[in-house]
Design an enzyme around this catalytic site. Sequence first.
Site, PDB file in Angstrom:
ATOM      1  N   LYS A 179      14.489  76.177 -78.165  1.00  0.00           N
ATOM      2  CA  LYS A 179      14.557  75.090 -78.889  1.00  0.00           C
ATOM      3  C   LYS A 179      13.159  75.286 -80.281  1.00  0.00           C
ATOM      4  CE  LYS A 179      14.420  70.698 -80.420  1.00  0.00           C
ATOM      5  NZ  LYS A 179      14.173  71.446 -82.114  1.00  0.00           N
ATOM      6  N   GLU A 254       1.783  71.501 -73.998  1.00  0.00           N
ATOM      7  CA  GLU A 254       0.175  72.071 -74.680  1.00  0.00           C
ATOM      8  C   GLU A 254       1.021  70.908 -76.185  1.00  0.00           C
ATOM      9  OE1 GLU A 254      -1.875  73.996 -74.132  1.00  0.00           O
ATOM     10  OE2 GLU A 254      -0.473  75.293 -72.634  1.00  0.00           O
ATOM     11  N   CYS A 288      -3.364  73.653 -83.589  1.00  0.00           N
ATOM     12  CA  CYS A 288      -3.794  72.825 -82.429  1.00  0.00           C
ATOM     13  C   CYS A 288      -4.753  73.392 -82.633  1.00  0.00           C
ATOM     14  CB  CYS A 288      -2.957  73.018 -81.537  1.00  0.00           C
ATOM     15  SG  CYS A 288      -2.738  74.782 -80.488  1.00  0.00           S
ATOM     16  N   GLU A 385      -5.134  63.421 -85.161  1.00  0.00           N
ATOM     17  CA  GLU A 385      -5.780  64.811 -85.294  1.00  0.00           C
ATOM     18  C   GLU A 385      -4.657  64.636 -86.866  1.00  0.00           C
ATOM     19  OE1 GLU A 385      -1.940  66.957 -83.550  1.00  0.00           O
ATOM     20  OE2 GLU A 385      -3.132  68.661 -84.089  1.00  0.00           O
TER      21      GLU A 385
HETATM   22  P1  NAD Z   1       6.114  67.165 -82.532  1.00  0.00           P
HETATM   23  O1  NAD Z   1       5.838  66.817 -81.554  1.00  0.00           O
HETATM   24  O2  NAD Z   1       7.041  66.741 -83.946  1.00  0.00           O
HETATM   25  O3  NAD Z   1       7.873  69.026 -82.395  1.00  0.00           O
HETATM   26  C1  NAD Z   1       7.656  70.187 -81.521  1.00  0.00           C
HETATM   27  C2  NAD Z   1       8.759  70.287 -81.546  1.00  0.00           C
HETATM   28  O4  NAD Z   1       9.644  68.406 -80.206  1.00  0.00           O
HETATM   29  C3  NAD Z   1       9.725  70.459 -81.990  1.00  0.00           C
HETATM   30  O5  NAD Z   1      11.073  71.072 -81.699  1.00  0.00           O
HETATM   31  C4  NAD Z   1      10.850  68.844 -81.560  1.00  0.00           C
HETATM   32  O6  NAD Z   1      12.604  68.680 -82.772  1.00  0.00           O
HETATM   33  C5  NAD Z   1      10.692  68.470 -80.943  1.00  0.00           C
HETATM   34  N1  NAD Z   1      11.120  67.088 -80.345  1.00  0.00           N
HETATM   35  C6  NAD Z   1      10.759  65.993 -81.061  1.00  0.00           C
HETATM   36  N2  NAD Z   1      11.262  65.197 -80.251  1.00  0.00           N
HETATM   37  C7  NAD Z   1      11.231  65.653 -79.484  1.00  0.00           C
HETATM   38  C8  NAD Z   1      12.386  64.853 -78.508  1.00  0.00           C
HETATM   39  N3  NAD Z   1      12.397  63.842 -78.584  1.00  0.00           N
HETATM   40  N4  NAD Z   1      12.560  64.854 -76.929  1.00  0.00           N
HETATM   41  C9  NAD Z   1      12.958  66.576 -77.011  1.00  0.00           C
HETATM   42  N5  NAD Z   1      12.306  67.860 -78.380  1.00  0.00           N
HETATM   43  C10 NAD Z   1      11.638  66.529 -79.395  1.00  0.00           C
HETATM   44  O7  NAD Z   1       5.428  68.835 -83.269  1.00  0.00           O
HETATM   45  P2  NAD Z   1       4.994  69.094 -84.124  1.00  0.00           P
HETATM   46  O8  NAD Z   1       4.465  68.664 -85.698  1.00  0.00           O
HETATM   47  O9  NAD Z   1       6.252  70.178 -84.857  1.00  0.00           O
HETATM   48  O10 NAD Z   1       4.043  69.862 -84.096  1.00  0.00           O
HETATM   49  C11 NAD Z   1       2.866  69.835 -84.385  1.00  0.00           C
HETATM   50  C12 NAD Z   1       2.093  69.671 -83.026  1.00  0.00           C
HETATM   51  O11 NAD Z   1       2.008  70.456 -82.384  1.00  0.00           O
HETATM   52  C13 NAD Z   1       0.468  69.256 -83.393  1.00  0.00           C
HETATM   53  O12 NAD Z   1       0.154  68.227 -83.091  1.00  0.00           O
HETATM   54  C14 NAD Z   1      -0.450  70.723 -82.422  1.00  0.00           C
HETATM   55  O13 NAD Z   1      -1.091  70.121 -82.315  1.00  0.00           O
HETATM   56  C15 NAD Z   1       0.503  71.038 -81.383  1.00  0.00           C
HETATM   57  N6  NAD Z   1      -0.037  71.997 -81.274  1.00  0.00           N
HETATM   58  C16 NAD Z   1      -0.512  72.678 -79.784  1.00  0.00           C
HETATM   59  C17 NAD Z   1       0.003  73.658 -79.977  1.00  0.00           C
HETATM   60  C18 NAD Z   1      -0.908  74.204 -78.193  1.00  0.00           C
HETATM   61  O14 NAD Z   1      -0.854  75.481 -78.229  1.00  0.00           O
HETATM   62  N7  NAD Z   1      -1.761  73.132 -77.665  1.00  0.00           N
HETATM   63  C19 NAD Z   1       0.247  75.041 -80.381  1.00  0.00           C
HETATM   64  C20 NAD Z   1       0.437  74.184 -81.603  1.00  0.00           C
HETATM   65  C21 NAD Z   1       0.935  73.499 -81.443  1.00  0.00           C
END
Ligand code: NAD
Length: 491
Positions: A179, A254, A288, A385
């Site tokens: 997804k 992650e 991230c 962040e």
């Molecule tokens: P987010 O948590 O808002 O969304 C990530 C994904 O989760 C999206 O596909 C979203 O649709 C889905 N999602 C949201 N709510 C959900 C739920 N209740 N159940 C299941 N899925 C759900 O994050 P974002 O704003 O899209 O991404 C940025 C974040 O990702 C930052 O915090 C960044 O640091 C982190 N990130 C971490 C890594 C790593 O490897 N540690 C890499 C890239 C990004």
Amino acid sequence: MAVATEREYGLFINGERNQGGATGETRELSEPASGEPLARVASAVEADVDRAVEAAQAALAGDWGKAPPTERSRLLHALADAIQANRKELAELEVRNVGKAISSVKAELAQGVENFRFYASAIGSIAGRSNPIGGSLLFYSLKEPVGVVGQIVPWNYPLMMTTWKLAPALAAGCSVVLKPDSATPLTALRIAELATEVGFPSGAINVVPGPGTTVGAHLVRHPRVDKIAFTGSTATGGEIMRLASDTIKRLTLELGGKSPNIVFADANLEDAIPSSVWSIYYSAGQSCEARSRVLVEAPLYDEFVSSFSEAAKRLRVGDPLEPETQVGSLISAEHRDKVHGFVERGRAEGAEVVAGGEPPEGKGAFYPPTVLANVDNRMTVAQEEIFGPVVTVIPFEDEKDAARIANDSRYGLMATVWTSDPARGHRLARRLKAGTVGINMPYTAFPGIPFGGYKQSGFGRELGLETLELYLETKSVLVSTSPKPFNPFGL
Ligand code: NAD
């Protein structure tokens, strides 16, 4: 319900592209850098997830489940070749969808190709073990794929995250329901098509773009999904842990970061300054492992802030499709407003804005490389962040103080140390609570080197051999070689 034109994208389920969702809902996407319309994408609902999970289960029971390691390896190499051959199209699609500079996207794409190649070779390392336990007992273990894996990825690296997630899961023999974020699904959909073209059996890879709180949550709760691999924010990661607990799902997370970049006065500044600038502003800070807290040894502080800010002001911000651009647009105007809100908060808490800090006029979600000086690590801008091109520069007194400030964070994804004293670098590598520590090295992620978080940056590792284990179950087989019956009850 097939979707008709080139600018329209459907769901990808059971080897078939362009499928409309169960309700026919679609989402309009526009280019973050220009505001121009980009595509209309089918939006999945829960019933589509059910269909994708069914296809993934059928794949495991069919051709995909029967594919031997050599065949899985061949297919992973073939997908790497296909991504490489279609790199121009994929890179442009990613740039138009995410707004980030094409120079970054090209590097991410090259790494994505290498990820598939790494796991195509790493398949050879999947092996159980055996040992004789006693005179009449033989033990051996089997490594089996976990099963159907739900993979949920964020918007900041849609293409690269898709490769990080798919490659080890497919190498291990799992089938996948991926997804993507509903704003950035285009390259994941295209990679699924390429996978089918090179011969991956139907149902091995399914892609269901849709909202996290409905489609994502349904995938996490789904009783026939065996594991969730999630990349995204720490807040959503916590929610996913709660949702996954009902079905005792295997889980890797992650999550976010607020990574320190520690510069000692003895550092080689010719390297430390441009590398530190890159470490926060590549991908416009939407990363991230962005080193968003720069800790500088006190005697160097003023000189460092001045040189760093001058370099940040020289970065070329603009059209992400221009090869010379170094910082593209942010993902959306809403996100830009959120980033600016943090800068305002920093000002209110006493930080000094020495570069950037004001959104430009005009089209596109651009934000200038911004430097906040005189920051105390307890300020909101040093703890939260920001996920944009904003760095906080914090002074420290000595090595112990640097480690204390660096570790004073709920996150622990990455840390970088700049020093000409190798022993100090190694001492800090042990003291820092981070999944990866770079010593005089700004880069963070390489196929084959485990990547992941301490503390609230998550658990599990990506990119490494270890990652394969997270997609495998270990089954112990006990064999009697005794000529006599056991008859434990003495019957
Ligand atoms: P987010 O948590 O808002 O969304 C990530 C994904 O989760 C999206 O596909 C979203 O649709 C889905 N999602 C949201 N709510 C959900 C739920 N209740 N159940 C299941 N899925 C759900 O994050 P974002 O704003 O899209 O991404 C940025 C974040 O990702 C930052 O915090 C960044 O640091 C982190 N990130 C971490 C890594 C790593 O490897 N540690 C890499 C890239 C990004």
